[in-house]
Design a protein around this motif. Structure first.
Motif, PDB file in Angstrom:
ATOM      1  N   ALA A   1      -0.716  -5.864   5.471  1.00  0.00           N
ATOM      2  CA  ALA A   1      -0.305  -4.858   4.482  1.00  0.00           C
ATOM      3  C   ALA A   1       1.046  -4.263   4.871  1.00  0.00           C
ATOM      4  O   ALA A   1       1.371  -4.137   6.043  1.00  0.00           O
ATOM      5  CB  ALA A   1      -1.350  -3.743   4.421  1.00  0.00           C
ATOM      6  N   ARG A   2       1.816  -3.901   3.837  1.00  0.00           N
ATOM      7  CA  ARG A   2       3.069  -3.176   4.081  1.00  0.00           C
ATOM      8  C   ARG A   2       2.886  -1.792   3.467  1.00  0.00           C
ATOM      9  O   ARG A   2       2.604  -1.673   2.270  1.00  0.00           O
ATOM     10  CB  ARG A   2       4.234  -3.910   3.416  1.00  0.00           C
ATOM     11  CG  ARG A   2       5.553  -3.320   3.779  1.00  0.00           C
ATOM     12  CD  ARG A   2       6.705  -4.162   3.245  1.00  0.00           C
ATOM     13  NE  ARG A   2       7.971  -3.671   3.731  1.00  0.00           N
ATOM     14  CZ  ARG A   2       8.573  -2.601   3.233  1.00  0.00           C
ATOM     15  NH1 ARG A   2       8.032  -1.936   2.245  1.00  0.00           N
ATOM     16  NH2 ARG A   2       9.736  -2.199   3.726  1.00  0.00           N
ATOM     17  N   VAL A   3       3.030  -0.772   4.277  1.00  0.00           N
ATOM     18  CA  VAL A   3       2.703   0.581   3.804  1.00  0.00           C
ATOM     19  C   VAL A   3       3.974   1.388   3.540  1.00  0.00           C
ATOM     20  O   VAL A   3       4.916   1.369   4.335  1.00  0.00           O
ATOM     21  CB  VAL A   3       1.817   1.322   4.837  1.00  0.00           C
ATOM     22  CG1 VAL A   3       1.465   2.729   4.331  1.00  0.00           C
ATOM     23  CG2 VAL A   3       0.544   0.537   5.118  1.00  0.00           C
ATOM     24  N   THR A   4       3.967   2.094   2.409  1.00  0.00           N
ATOM     25  CA  THR A   4       5.023   3.055   2.102  1.00  0.00           C
ATOM     26  C   THR A   4       4.410   4.445   2.178  1.00  0.00           C
ATOM     27  O   THR A   4       3.400   4.722   1.526  1.00  0.00           O
ATOM     28  CB  THR A   4       5.589   2.826   0.680  1.00  0.00           C
ATOM     29  OG1 THR A   4       6.101   1.504   0.614  1.00  0.00           O
ATOM     30  CG2 THR A   4       6.701   3.813   0.366  1.00  0.00           C
TER      31      THR A   4
ATOM     32  N   VAL B   1       0.854  -1.198   0.000  1.00  0.00           N
ATOM     33  CA  VAL B   1       0.000   0.000   0.000  1.00  0.00           C
ATOM     34  C   VAL B   1       0.886   1.242   0.000  1.00  0.00           C
ATOM     35  O   VAL B   1       1.909   1.281   0.687  1.00  0.00           O
ATOM     36  CB  VAL B   1      -0.891   0.020   1.267  1.00  0.00           C
ATOM     37  CG1 VAL B   1      -1.762   1.271   1.300  1.00  0.00           C
ATOM     38  CG2 VAL B   1      -1.753  -1.228   1.338  1.00  0.00           C
ATOM     39  N   VAL B   2       0.487   2.255  -0.771  1.00  0.00           N
ATOM     40  CA  VAL B   2       1.224   3.517  -0.767  1.00  0.00           C
ATOM     41  C   VAL B   2       0.301   4.630  -0.278  1.00  0.00           C
ATOM     42  O   VAL B   2      -0.808   4.793  -0.793  1.00  0.00           O
ATOM     43  CB  VAL B   2       1.726   3.879  -2.187  1.00  0.00           C
ATOM     44  CG1 VAL B   2       2.460   5.216  -2.164  1.00  0.00           C
ATOM     45  CG2 VAL B   2       2.632   2.788  -2.726  1.00  0.00           C
ATOM     46  N   ASP B   3       0.750   5.367   0.727  1.00  0.00           N
ATOM     47  CA  ASP B   3       0.055   6.582   1.167  1.00  0.00           C
ATOM     48  C   ASP B   3       0.765   7.741   0.465  1.00  0.00           C
ATOM     49  O   ASP B   3       1.834   8.179   0.888  1.00  0.00           O
ATOM     50  CB  ASP B   3       0.137   6.701   2.694  1.00  0.00           C
ATOM     51  CG  ASP B   3      -0.631   7.905   3.223  1.00  0.00           C
ATOM     52  OD1 ASP B   3      -1.088   8.734   2.411  1.00  0.00           O
ATOM     53  OD2 ASP B   3      -0.750   8.030   4.459  1.00  0.00           O
ATOM     54  N   LEU B   4       0.185   8.169  -0.655  1.00  0.00           N
ATOM     55  CA  LEU B   4       0.849   9.142  -1.535  1.00  0.00           C
ATOM     56  C   LEU B   4       0.483  10.566  -1.117  1.00  0.00           C
ATOM     57  O   LEU B   4      -0.685  10.946  -1.160  1.00  0.00           O
ATOM     58  CB  LEU B   4       0.405   8.862  -2.985  1.00  0.00           C
ATOM     59  CG  LEU B   4       0.883   9.835  -4.060  1.00  0.00           C
ATOM     60  CD1 LEU B   4       2.396   9.980  -4.066  1.00  0.00           C
ATOM     61  CD2 LEU B   4       0.392   9.368  -5.427  1.00  0.00           C
ATOM     62  N   GLY B   5       1.493  11.357  -0.732  1.00  0.00           N
ATOM     63  CA  GLY B   5       1.245  12.684  -0.154  1.00  0.00           C
ATOM     64  C   GLY B   5       0.681  12.462   1.240  1.00  0.00           C
ATOM     65  O   GLY B   5      -0.420  12.866   1.560  1.00  0.00           O
TER      66      GLY B   5
END
Ligand SMILES: C[S@@+](CC[C@H](N)C(=O)[O-])C[C@H]1O[C@@H](n2cnc3c(N)ncnc32)[C@H](O)[C@@H]1O
Length: 381
Positions: A259-262, A238-242
């Motif tokens: 989940a692995r979050v970036t 998962v990407v938390d973009l901004g």
């Protein structure tokens, strides 16, 4: 930009030939003109520049080896590019972030007033112990950026303060450092707890370093996204973009333990806030990645399962939708086939049109009179 120190060609970062916005303004020019008129100004000591949006001040003063303190990766990249364009070595200046230690002694302090009052407060608080009675302090901003509350911060944290007359809608701020002043406590970073009833983030404590988006309360768009996050299981990337303070990515991590979050943001305070929020809520052992940078420009293509995004629509004072367009396009590249981009935005911003153009379709997952949560799935072309 024409200054008493020479003429410079300056651009913002990332460079975009279609961008009509200049990389400097009348406040930068006014500040530089004023410095040149101070007869006995000694620039041989430590010159610190804060809030330099695209490196105009740092580039103009490069021969005096200024130290730039910035909250923004994009501003630092712009400064590097502008120095190179001017034929100056990037190491002719020192580029520090708001996370770094402030130099021990500051002889000249130039403050380009930031949009965020909290960021100004924290910067002045952190720099104040390095000032001495002889430090020359000059602030600069456009008239619309300088309020009574701005001057009050200079006055309460550094010492007696007055302003110049306005020139081309810009104004300067002059402060005399008062070493006897009892400074108020620095309230940053701020932590607040979220309300209940907003999904997996309910009741969480959120840490906010000065300058992060919506530092003192939950943004209503963010709240809407938190209430309508996708329900997924399994080992998602998962990407938390901004990511700002990281609350969206943290909620996604709590909702799906595999989940692995970036977390990605261009703001140094955002990175610091997201790390603190995630660690506080998900514990010290949960894996996550924190990437400071320009969106997903350097992200491994085809690797993300889910990108969550509440895009910015302001670049400093200017309204622009270029960043959201780049974020959506980069998200498409970063997603694997079948991966999903979820976006929250004000209805009037028309994100659904853009997403439809880029992804070939766009689903409305939730809506209220003000906001929409949109989903675009990456399909094979
Ligand atoms: C509207 S805020 C959303 C913050 C957070 N996700 C939330 O919902 O509270 C947009 C964020 O995008 C970040 N941002 C702006 N331009 C960016 C860029 N080029 N690359 C990465 N992040 C950027 C800003 O620093 C800000 O934190």
């Amino acid at each position: 930009m024409i200054t008493p120190w020479g003429e410079h060609e300056l651009t913002r970062f990332p460079e975009d030939p279609r961008d009509p916005l200049r990389a400097w303004d009348a406040a930068d020019e006014y500040l530089l003109r004023h410095l040149a008129t101070i007869g006995d100004l000694d620039l041989s000591g430590t010159v610190v520049v804060t809030g330099d949006r695209w490196g105009a001040l740092t580039t103009a003063l490069a021969e005096h080896h200024p130290v730039q303190i910035s909250d923004s990766f994009l501003a630092q990249e712009a400064t590097r590019a502008n120095l190179t364009r001017a034929g100056l070595a990037p190491d002719s200046v020192r580029l520090l972030s708001t996370r770094d230690e402030v130099p021990e002694r500051v002889d000249v302090l130039l403050v380009r007033v930031p949009k965020s009052l909290g960021l100004l407060e924290d910067q002045l608080q952190r720099i104040a112990p390095s000032l001495h009675p002889g430090t020359v302090v000059v602030g600069a901003g456009m008239v619309k950026e300088i309020h009574t509350s701005t001057l009050d911060l200079f006055e309460r944290i550094l010492g007696p303060t007055k302003t110049s007359l306005a020139e081309k809608k810009a104004r300067l701020i002059f402060t005399t450092v008062d070493p006897e002043l009892t400074r108020p406590r620095n309230p940053w970073p701020l932590t607040y707890s979220l309300e209940l009833g907003i999904g997996p983030a309910s009741g969480l404590a959120v840490t906010n370093y000065a300058g992060v988006f919506c530092a003192d309360r939950l943004d209503i768009g963010t709240r809407f996204l938190l209430q309508h996050l996708p329900e997924r299981t399994g080992p998602d990337q998962v990407v938390d973009l901004g990511c700002g303070n990281g609350i969206v990515g943290t909620a996604a991590a709590l909702a799906n333990p595999q989940a692995r979050v970036t977390f990605v943001d261009e703001s140094h305070p955002a990175m610091a806030s997201a790390e603190a929020t995630f660690r506080m809520c998900a514990g010290p052992d949960r894996e996550a990645e924190f990437r400071l940078g320009d969106g997903l420009a350097d992200f491994p293509p085809g690797s993300a399962d889910l990108v969550l995004n509440n895009p910015p629509f302001h670049t400093h004072q200017a309204t622009t939708d270029r960043t959201s367009s780049r974020m959506f396009a980069d998200a498409r590249t970063a997603l694997r086939e079948g991966g999903e981009l979820w976006v929250v935005g004000n209805r009037h911003l028309g994100y659904h049109e853009k997403l439809r153009r880029m992804f070939g379709h766009c689903d409305v997952m939730a809506s209220d009179p003000k906001f929409v949560v949109l989903r675009a799935v990456k399909r094979a072309r």
